[in-house]
Write an enzyme that holds these catalytic residues in place. Structure first.
Site, PDB file in Angstrom:
ATOM      1  N   GLU A 104      35.534  42.652  44.825  1.00 51.97           N
ATOM      2  CA  GLU A 104      34.754  42.508  43.444  1.00 51.97           C
ATOM      3  C   GLU A 104      33.617  41.762  43.569  1.00 51.97           C
ATOM      4  O   GLU A 104      33.294  40.857  42.753  1.00 51.97           O
ATOM      5  CB  GLU A 104      35.858  42.015  42.398  1.00 51.97           C
ATOM      6  CG  GLU A 104      37.008  42.434  42.028  1.00 51.97           C
ATOM      7  CD  GLU A 104      37.703  41.875  41.159  1.00 51.97           C
ATOM      8  OE1 GLU A 104      37.676  40.746  40.650  1.00 51.97           O
ATOM      9  OE2 GLU A 104      39.126  42.393  40.750  1.00 51.97           O
ATOM     10  N   TYR A 145      43.318  46.144  34.989  1.00 54.62           N
ATOM     11  CA  TYR A 145      44.559  45.294  34.596  1.00 54.62           C
ATOM     12  C   TYR A 145      44.533  45.670  33.083  1.00 54.62           C
ATOM     13  O   TYR A 145      43.613  45.589  32.379  1.00 54.62           O
ATOM     14  CB  TYR A 145      44.361  43.960  34.888  1.00 54.62           C
ATOM     15  CG  TYR A 145      44.461  43.386  36.295  1.00 54.62           C
ATOM     16  CD1 TYR A 145      45.665  43.455  36.970  1.00 54.62           C
ATOM     17  CD2 TYR A 145      43.371  43.111  36.825  1.00 54.62           C
ATOM     18  CE1 TYR A 145      45.746  43.040  38.106  1.00 54.62           C
ATOM     19  CE2 TYR A 145      43.463  42.813  38.279  1.00 54.62           C
ATOM     20  CZ  TYR A 145      44.775  42.639  38.908  1.00 54.62           C
ATOM     21  OH  TYR A 145      44.764  42.358  40.319  1.00 54.62           O
ATOM     22  N   GLU A 203      43.847  47.292  43.036  1.00 53.11           N
ATOM     23  CA  GLU A 203      44.422  46.379  42.226  1.00 53.11           C
ATOM     24  C   GLU A 203      44.844  47.319  40.937  1.00 53.11           C
ATOM     25  O   GLU A 203      43.808  47.482  40.267  1.00 53.11           O
ATOM     26  CB  GLU A 203      43.593  45.056  42.026  1.00 53.11           C
ATOM     27  CG  GLU A 203      43.377  44.243  43.117  1.00 53.11           C
ATOM     28  CD  GLU A 203      42.632  42.910  42.909  1.00 53.11           C
ATOM     29  OE1 GLU A 203      42.713  42.445  41.711  1.00 53.11           O
ATOM     30  OE2 GLU A 203      42.053  42.295  43.744  1.00 53.11           O
ATOM     31  N   ASN A 250      39.986  37.482  44.914  1.00 54.71           N
ATOM     32  CA  ASN A 250      38.886  36.475  44.745  1.00 54.71           C
ATOM     33  C   ASN A 250      38.912  35.370  45.879  1.00 54.71           C
ATOM     34  O   ASN A 250      37.890  34.882  46.413  1.00 54.71           O
ATOM     35  CB  ASN A 250      38.886  35.794  43.561  1.00 54.71           C
ATOM     36  CG  ASN A 250      38.927  36.728  42.396  1.00 54.71           C
ATOM     37  OD1 ASN A 250      38.324  37.678  42.461  1.00 54.71           O
ATOM     38  ND2 ASN A 250      39.335  36.122  41.231  1.00 54.71           N
ATOM     39  N   GLN A 296      50.488  41.927  41.946  1.00 58.19           N
ATOM     40  CA  GLN A 296      50.558  41.635  43.450  1.00 58.19           C
ATOM     41  C   GLN A 296      51.975  41.900  43.546  1.00 58.19           C
ATOM     42  O   GLN A 296      52.555  42.621  42.898  1.00 58.19           O
ATOM     43  CB  GLN A 296      50.063  40.273  43.612  1.00 58.19           C
ATOM     44  CG  GLN A 296      48.484  40.263  43.284  1.00 58.19           C
ATOM     45  CD  GLN A 296      47.720  38.928  43.954  1.00 58.19           C
ATOM     46  OE1 GLN A 296      48.356  38.300  44.621  1.00 58.19           O
ATOM     47  NE2 GLN A 296      46.634  38.742  43.647  1.00 58.19           N
TER      48      GLN A 296
HETATM   49  O1  AHR Z   1      44.877  40.004  41.552  1.00 63.19           O
HETATM   50  C1  AHR Z   1      44.412  38.897  40.728  1.00 63.19           C
HETATM   51  C2  AHR Z   1      42.710  38.772  41.018  1.00 63.19           C
HETATM   52  O2  AHR Z   1      42.391  39.983  40.019  1.00 63.19           O
HETATM   53  C3  AHR Z   1      42.063  39.077  42.243  1.00 63.19           C
HETATM   54  O3  AHR Z   1      42.131  38.035  43.129  1.00 63.19           O
HETATM   55  C4  AHR Z   1      41.030  39.583  42.087  1.00 63.19           C
HETATM   56  O4  AHR Z   1      40.581  40.617  43.005  1.00 63.19           O
HETATM   57  C5  AHR Z   1      41.124  40.182  40.497  1.00 63.19           C
HETATM   58  O5  AHR Z   1      40.116  39.914  39.714  1.00 63.19           O
END
Ligand code: AHR
Length: 516
Positions: free
Chosen positions: A179, A250, A298, A78, A358
């Site tokens: 995104e 996620y 991600e 982001n 990350q």
């Molecule tokens: O990884 C955390 C955040 O998750 C990133 O900045 C974004 O791309 C996603 O929504």
């Protein structure tokens, strides 16, 4: 319900001819965003006695190097959608401090492109650089490619030299924004707007350096209302000029539903299959001979820190290096991360890049404090996959008991993938998802040359909520058992209830003929 002392049975058939694809090394990538304590207080901590003369934390570098990460995405996320890359180059004292609207923090720009490329080089990773297509566009995108990759003799490339980098950084992989369908994104776009911006940016970036590859933003999540239609429309606009489509995912277990949580890799699998179908539909419509591949740039578990983050951001708006997104990972999370890695390996034919999101402090396998660093639970499956998952992905045919849970039915209790190394070694990665019983796995190696079972690496026998911390860094840590005998290409091994398993096999040495 069976107890753990009454194992169930599963079969696993492996054949070296059952190839899925060569595993692209970049499947074991990761991600550093200018966010929280990922950079400041994470990889970069000037003045700390553990840091080198550049301010890079040496202890963190060593842990990152141990993971052998081929590629690291930077600087967001982001963050990138409001970032001016030029703010973070040149003499530090002239770099502007800005509000970061993505995370409601303050960015000093003390750390930028040069510092990241230097650090990535030291840890042995390639850079995957994201350009800002939120507030900016093709002009800035082509400028940063020229700055980073052009040898010299132009304003941007000579500025890089003036700023201390005589040789080009040679960044080969570029993300076209981040995104862009998300309402949380600075400069959110419609699929058409984004597709046009991505196309024009990719075009001129490749005119500057034809050797680069670019990743177009897929929808920001599988469950976004925009998902599907977004991929079709944006690819309609940019298919010919892009190389990969991104996926982000996620998972959470807010309801403490372990069987359902551990089955979420099936959602990841469906997501991959659907994006492949969407890419191929546009390719077909365009009568294109080109196949787009996927960049799962991600992926992780992310939910433990959500509430705390809201409090931190409410009480410390515009703070610097705040402890944001600092999920403390459980043993249970490590099992799902293992299954997510297995899923990536199973789809190595189309997923060529993946980034565990990350790397340090922010939803990360590695945590730091001023006085040290330690491995979270999820560090272990990622390490094993990165070290032993390179080579050719083989289809592992699993026959295991199935279970039903809240969102999925027919979930195999055993999840497995196999990789044939270039040296003839064979590695099987397996998760026993059952809470109730061990699984006795009969492995049939079929057409393999005679092999020996060297090691069984195991993460098991933990409470699902067990975590590692600075004071107890080894609570969740793998153990290594000796492998068992292989008879006629077959062996049986027990995978404990709720466990991550790595079976490492190697070819039997060929006996040289006896001398007379
Ligand atoms: O990884 C955390 C955040 O998750 C990133 O900045 C974004 O791309 C996603 O929504």
């Amino acid at each position: 319900m069976k107890d753990q002392h009454q194992p169930s049975k599963a079969n696993l058939v492996l054949d070296k001819e059952f190839t899925i694809a060569r595993v692209d090394d970049r499947l074991f990538g990761s991600f550093v965003e200018q966010l929280g304590r990922s950079v400041y207080g994470g990889i970069y901590d000037p003045g700390n006695p553990r840091s080198d003369q550049h301010g890079f934390r040496l202890d963190v570098m060593q842990m990152v190097k141990n993971l052998r990460i081929p590629v690291i995405r930077y600087p967001g996320g982001n963050f990138v959608s409001g970032f001016n890359w030029e703010d973070a180059i040149g003499p530090r004292e002239t770099r502007p401090t800005r509000l970061d609207l993505a995370w409601a923090t303050t960015e000093t720009n003390e750390f930028g492109l040069h510092e990241f490329c230097q650090w990535a080089n030291l840890v042995g990773s390639q850079v995957m650089y994201a350009v800002n297509l939120g507030t900016r566009g093709p002009e800035e995108a082509r400028n940063v490619v020229e700055y980073a990759n052009h040898p010299g003799g132009t304003w941007w490339s000579d500025l890089r030299k003036t700023n201390g980098a005589t040789d080009p950084f040679g960044i080969k992989l570029w993300c076209l924004g981040n995104e862009m369908d998300g309402p949380w994104q600075i400069g959110q776009k419609t699929a058409y707007e984004y597709g046009r911006a991505a196309n024009e940016s990719a075009k001129v970036m490749k005119w500057v350096d034809p050797s680069i590859e670019v990743v177009a933003c897929g929808s920001s999540a599988y469950d976004m209302p925009t998902f599907g239609a977004w991929e079709l429309e944006m690819l309609e606009q940019c298919y010919d000029n892009v190389d990969y489509v991104s996926l982000h995912r996620y998972y959470q277990n807010k309801t403490h539903d372990t069987p359902n949580f551990l089955a979420k890799s099936l959602d990841m699998e469906a997501f991959i299959q659907t994006v492949v179908a969407l890419c191929d539909a546009i390719g077909g419509k365009k009568h294109s001979r080109k196949k787009l591949n996927l960049s799962f740039d991600e992926w992780n578990v992310w939910f433990h820190s959500n509430e705390r983050d809201q409090e931190i951001q409410a009480s410390n708006r515009w703070g610097k290096s705040l402890p944001l997104l600092e999920d403390v990972y459980t043993f249970e999370d490590a099992l799902l991360v293992g299954s997510m890695l297995i899923t990536l390996l199973k789809h190595a034919d189309r997923v060529k890049i993946a980034c565990l999101a990350q790397l340090v402090n922010v939803i990360a396998p590695i945590m730091t404090s001023p006085s040290g660093c330690w491995a979270q639970t999820i560090y272990w499956p990622f390490l094993h996959a990165s070290l032993y998952g390179r080579g050719t992905s083989l289809r592992a045919v699993v026959n295991a008991p199935l279970y039903d849970c809240t969102d999925f039915s027919g979930v195999p209790e055993l999840d497995a993938a196999a990789v044939l190394g270039d040296d003839g070694s064979l590695t099987v990665f397996a998760v026993n998802r059952s809470q109730n019983h061990d699984l006795q796995v009969s492995v049939d190696l079929r057409a393999f040359e005679p092999m020996k079972f060297d090691q069984h690496i195991l993460l098991c026998n933990h409470d699902i909520n067990e975590v590692n911390s600075e004071t107890a860094p080894d609570r969740v840590k793998p153990i290594v058992r000796a492998g068992c005998q292989i008879d006629n290409g077959k062996f049986t091994v027990t995978t404990p209830a709720l466990s991550w398993n790595v079976f490492r096999l190697s070819p039997m040495p060929v006996k040289s003929p006896e001398k007379r």
